[in-house]
Write a protein that holds these residues in place. Structure first.
Motif, mmCIF file in Angstrom:
data_model
loop_
_atom_site.group_PDB
_atom_site.id
_atom_site.type_symbol
_atom_site.label_atom_id
_atom_site.label_comp_id
_atom_site.label_asym_id
_atom_site.label_seq_id
_atom_site.Cartn_x
_atom_site.Cartn_y
_atom_site.Cartn_z
ATOM 1 N N LEU A 75 -0.633 -0.548 2.249
ATOM 2 C CA LEU A 75 0.502 -1.373 1.846
ATOM 3 C C LEU A 75 0.655 -2.563 2.798
ATOM 4 O O LEU A 75 0.599 -2.389 4.013
ATOM 5 N N ARG A 76 0.850 -3.751 2.228
ATOM 6 C CA ARG A 76 1.101 -4.913 3.084
ATOM 7 C C ARG A 76 2.405 -4.714 3.847
ATOM 8 O O ARG A 76 3.428 -4.313 3.288
ATOM 9 N N GLY A 77 2.356 -4.998 5.147
ATOM 10 C CA GLY A 77 3.518 -4.826 5.993
ATOM 11 C C GLY A 77 4.280 -6.120 6.189
ATOM 12 O O GLY A 77 3.830 -7.203 5.778
ATOM 13 N N PRO A 78 5.434 -6.060 6.861
ATOM 14 C CA PRO A 78 6.292 -7.246 7.012
ATOM 15 C C PRO A 78 5.998 -8.105 8.229
ATOM 16 O O PRO A 78 6.686 -9.098 8.443
ATOM 17 N N ILE A 79 4.994 -7.749 9.044
ATOM 18 C CA ILE A 79 4.664 -8.540 10.230
ATOM 19 C C ILE A 79 3.320 -9.221 9.999
ATOM 20 O O ILE A 79 2.297 -8.543 9.816
ATOM 21 N N ALA A 80 3.312 -10.530 9.985
ATOM 22 C CA ALA A 80 2.071 -11.278 9.754
ATOM 23 C C ALA A 80 1.033 -10.890 10.794
ATOM 24 O O ALA A 80 1.301 -10.906 11.992
ATOM 25 N N PRO A 90 2.720 -0.221 7.450
ATOM 26 C CA PRO A 90 3.780 0.671 7.920
ATOM 27 C C PRO A 90 3.400 2.139 7.682
ATOM 28 O O PRO A 90 2.951 2.498 6.592
ATOM 29 N N HIS A 91 3.575 2.957 8.708
ATOM 30 C CA HIS A 91 3.228 4.374 8.575
ATOM 31 C C HIS A 91 3.849 5.144 9.731
ATOM 32 O O HIS A 91 4.444 4.570 10.637
ATOM 33 N N GLN A 92 3.729 6.447 9.680
ATOM 34 C CA GLN A 92 4.101 7.380 10.741
ATOM 35 C C GLN A 92 5.519 7.176 11.246
ATOM 36 O O GLN A 92 5.748 6.621 12.307
ATOM 37 N N PHE A 126 6.499 2.629 11.672
ATOM 38 C CA PHE A 126 6.108 1.586 12.609
ATOM 39 C C PHE A 126 4.904 0.834 12.067
ATOM 40 O O PHE A 126 4.170 1.331 11.212
ATOM 41 N N VAL A 127 4.733 -0.380 12.584
ATOM 42 C CA VAL A 127 3.607 -1.233 12.239
ATOM 43 C C VAL A 127 2.802 -1.486 13.506
ATOM 44 O O VAL A 127 3.354 -1.870 14.543
ATOM 45 N N ASP A 128 1.492 -1.271 13.443
ATOM 46 C CA ASP A 128 0.626 -1.692 14.550
ATOM 47 C C ASP A 128 0.721 -3.203 14.670
ATOM 48 O O ASP A 128 0.357 -3.932 13.735
ATOM 49 N N ASP A 160 7.976 -7.552 -3.935
ATOM 50 C CA ASP A 160 6.751 -8.276 -4.310
ATOM 51 C C ASP A 160 5.500 -7.507 -3.901
ATOM 52 O O ASP A 160 4.534 -8.068 -3.376
ATOM 53 N N GLY A 161 5.532 -6.204 -4.115
ATOM 54 C CA GLY A 161 4.369 -5.370 -3.861
ATOM 55 C C GLY A 161 4.094 -5.067 -2.414
ATOM 56 O O GLY A 161 3.030 -4.536 -2.079
#
Length: 540
Positions: free
Chosen positions: A259-264, A269-271, A287-289, A316-317
Motif C-alpha cells: 500500500l502506498r504510504g503517506p510519506i514521500a 504502513p505496517h506493524q 509505522f512507516v519506514d 485515492d487508493g
C-alpha cells in the motif's frame, strides 16, 4: 521481527473493544477526502508523530490512549506515549527503567547496539488497575513489568523462560492473560492468573509459503472472537480470526499489501495496532519506514465487514496523508510537546531523553543544567558512556545547545552529534591547554556494529571563554538529500557554519533512526566535565 530484515514488532489490548462489528468490504476501501461538517473534529495529517517510534502497540484506558515502542539499546527503554485524541501525543514514561540484561547494555566489555528492546506489548488489566509491559530480550527469556500509572514507577514482575518473540498480550474478558507470539509459526501461551508463569503454550497457525513471513503479533478479543494482527515485513498486514477460542482454529485474511504510504519516499504502513475510540470508531496506528529518521507512526480509520474483518479506509487508493480527526471528547489538557526548550531544571530527566546504553549514574546530574562528567576514556564515541540522546523531529529540525566547557580537561571531547551507525558531530576539544570548536564526521560501524571509523576532523576554530552554542540541523525526509549541517556561536545569536554537510545514512539495518546526542568523553584521563545549560529542538 523479520528474519529477512533481522529485527522488529509488538502486541496489546484495545480496552473497551467488545462491540458488534459492521462495515463495507473485505479489502482496503478507498474514499475521497472529506470536508468536515461544522463542529466536526479538525482533520489530522500523517505522520501523526514525525519521530522514531516503531513496533507500536496502542490501547485505550477510559478516555486516554497509550502506545509503546521499540528502543533497542537506548535506556530507559520501552517508552509509553499518551494521547487524548490519537493525534497529539506526549512521552509519559518508560516501562523498562534500566536495561539490566547483561554487561553489554552498560558498554562494559561488550555493546548492545541493535539488541535490547525490540517489538513488545503493552496492555491494561482492569481487575487490578495495572499496566503490563511484556517483551523478550536476546531470544533468551521474556520479561514482564508492571505499573499502576504509566509515569511509573515500573517494576519487574517476573521473567519467563520462553522467549515470546514479537509478543502481543491479551487480557481476556474473564481476566485470563494470553500471549500471541512467533515468526511464521504463530503460537499462543496462557499465563498464570498472577502473570508470573506460563501455564500452557500451543502452536495455532503456520503461515502459508505463498505469504512468506508473518510476525509482530497483536492479540485482541472483539465481539467474542479472537484476532491476531500480524505483519508481513515490511510491506503487508494480515489478520487471523478464531471463533473457537484463543487457541483457534484461525483463518487468515490480508489487510493490506504494498500500500502506498503517506510519506514521500517512505515505505508501506505496517506493524502496529488496532484501537477503538469511546464512540465506537476504530483506528489502525502503524509505522512507516522513513530512514534516516527511523520508523514513524501513521494513523488511519478502520471499518469492519459484516462477517468481522477489518478494512483500512484509504484515500485515492493510498493510506491518506489526511483524514477527519477522531470524534473524541475535548481533551482534559494539552499534551506536552515533543519539541521545545529544556533547561534541565529538575533532578531527573524528562521522558524525551534516553541514554545510549545504560548510563553511569555517578557521572551525571541534572538541576541548573545537565552536568556530564567524563565516564569513559576512549577515542570512539560508540564506546563512550553517558551519551544522552533525543529523537529528531521531522521532516526537518534544528537542535541548539548552550554548553559550558570551562571544566574540560586535556583530551576531552564534548558536543552535539547526529548519532547512528554513521555519525558526525560538532563540539569542543581541549588539547595541550588549547580549546577548539571542531566538526567531525566519519564515525562509522559495520553490519555487526563494530566501529570501523572513529572520525575525521574536517573543520575547526579556536574558541575562548567558557561557553559556546552548538547547533545541528537535520533533514530526515526519506526522498531528500538528507543533509545534516553544523554551526557554532559565541554569543547565542550569530551562528557560523562549520564544516561541510553530512549526508545522513538511510540503511534500515540499524533500525533506530538518527538522534541528536549530547556527549562528553575523555581520551586521556577522567575528571573533566561540561554543563549543558539549555537544549532547544525547533522546527522551521
Amino acid at each position: 521481527m523479520d528474519r529477512r530484515r533481522a529485527l522488529t514488532a509488538a502486541g496489546g489490548l484495545a480496552t473497551g473493544a467488545f462491540l458488534s462489528l459492521a462495515g463495507p468490504s473485505p479489502t482496503a476501501a478507498s474514499a475521497p477526502a472529506r470536508v468536515p461538517a461544522p463542529g466536526a473534529p479538525a482533520p489530522y495529517t500523517n505522520p501523526v508523530i514525525w519521530q522514531d517510534f516503531a513496533d507500536i502497540d496502542v490501547i485505550r484506558v477510559g478516555g486516554t490512549y497509550y502506545a509503546s515502542a521499540s528502543t533497542m539499546h537506548y535506556s530507559p527503554g520501552a517508552p509509553v506515549l499518551r494521547s487524548y485524541d490519537l493525534v497529539n501525543w506526549e512521552i509519559a514514561g518508560h516501562a523498562v527503567p534500566v536495561l539490566d540484561f547483561g554487561a553489554k547494555y552498560d558498554l562494559n566489555g561488550a555493546r548492545g547496539y541493535v539488541r535490547g528492546i525490540w517489538a513488545s506489548s503493552l496492555a491494561y488489566r482492569p481487575s487490578n488497575r495495572t499496566f503490563y509491559w511484556l517483551g523478550q530480550i536476546d531470544f533468551a527469556r521474556t520479561y514482564v513489568y508492571t505499573a499502576t500509572a504509566v509515569e511509573g514507577p515500573w517494576s519487574r514482575l517476573t521473567t519467563i523462560s520462553t522467549p515470546y518473540y514479537d509478543a502481543g498480550l491479551l487480557v481476556d474478558t474473564d481476566d485470563t492473560l494470553y500471549v500471541a507470539y512467533g515468526n511464521t509459526t504463530i503460537s499462543v501461551a496462557q499465563l498464570s492468573p498472577d502473570g508470573r508463569d506460563q501455564v500452557r503454550t500451543q502452536q495455532v497457525f503456520t503461515t502459508p509459503s505463498s505469504v512468506g513471513t508473518l510476525e509482530g503479533s497483536r492479540f485482541y478479543k472483539i465481539n467474542g472472537q479472537y484476532y491476531i494482527f500480524l505483519t508481513r515485513p515490511a510491506n503487508g498486514q494480515y489478520i487471523l480470526k478464531s471463533s473457537g477460542g484463543p487457541f483457534g482454529p484461525y483463518t487468515m485474511r490480508q489487510v493490506l499489501l504494498d500500500l502506498r504510504g503517506p510519506i514521500a519516499g517512505g515505505g508501506v504502513p505496517h506493524q502496529g495496532g488496532l484501537v477503538q475510540t469511546q464512540g465506537g470508531a476504530w483506528y489502525y496506528m502503524a509505522f512507516v519506514d522513513a530512514y534516516p529518521g527511523g520508523r514513524v507512526p501513521v494513523l488511519a480509520p478502520v471499518t469492519w465487514t459484516s462477517d468481522g474483518w477489518p478494512v483500512v479506509q484509504l484515500v485515492d487508493g493510498a493510506w491518506g496523508t489526511s483524514y477527519p480527526g477522531p470524534a473524541v471528547p475535548t481533551p482534559p489538557r494539552q499534551v506536552t510537546p515533543m519539541t521545545g526548550v529544556d533547561t534541565f531544571d529538575g533532578t531527573s530527566l524528562k521522558p524525551r531523553w534516553e541514554w545510549n546504553h545504560n548510563p553511569d549514574n555517578t557521572k551525571w546530574s541534572s538541576g541548573n543544567g545537565l552536568t556530564l562528567r567524563t565516564a569513559t576514556v576512549t577515542n570512539d564515541l560508540y564506546w563512550a558512556r553517558n551519551t544522552l540522546t533525543h529523537r529528531i523531529q521531522g521532516p526537518t529540525s534544528t537542535a541548539t545547545v548552550q554548553l559550558d566547557f570551562s571544566a574540560m580537561r586535556d583530551g576531552d571531547r564534548a558536543g552535539l552529534a547526529l548519532l547512528r551507525d554513521s555519525s558526525a558531530w560538532i563540539g569542543v576539544r581541549r588539547d595541550g591547554g588549547v580549546t577548539r570548536v571542531t566538526m567531525v564526521n566519519g564515525l562509522t560501524m559495520d553490519g555487526s556494529w563494530n566501529t570501523t571509523g572513529t572520525g575525521t576532523e574536517l573543520a575547526s576554530t579556536a574558541v575562548s571563554g567558557g561557553r559556546v552554542w552548538l547547533r545541528a540541523t537535520a533533514d530526515i525526509r526519506p526522498g531528500s538529500a538528507r543533509p545534516g549541517t553544523f554551526f557554532y556561536s559565541t554569543d547565542g545569536t550569530n551562528f557560523i557554519r562549520l564544516g561541510p554537510s553530512f549526508s545522513l545514512g538511510n540503511d534500515w539495518r540499524f533500525f533506530m533512526g538518527y538522534r541528536y546526542a549530547l556527549f562528553n568523553h575523555a581520551t586521556q584521563a577522567l575528571g573533566g566535565a561540561v554543563r549543558v545549560l539549555r537544549f532547544e529542538l525547533s522546527t522551521p
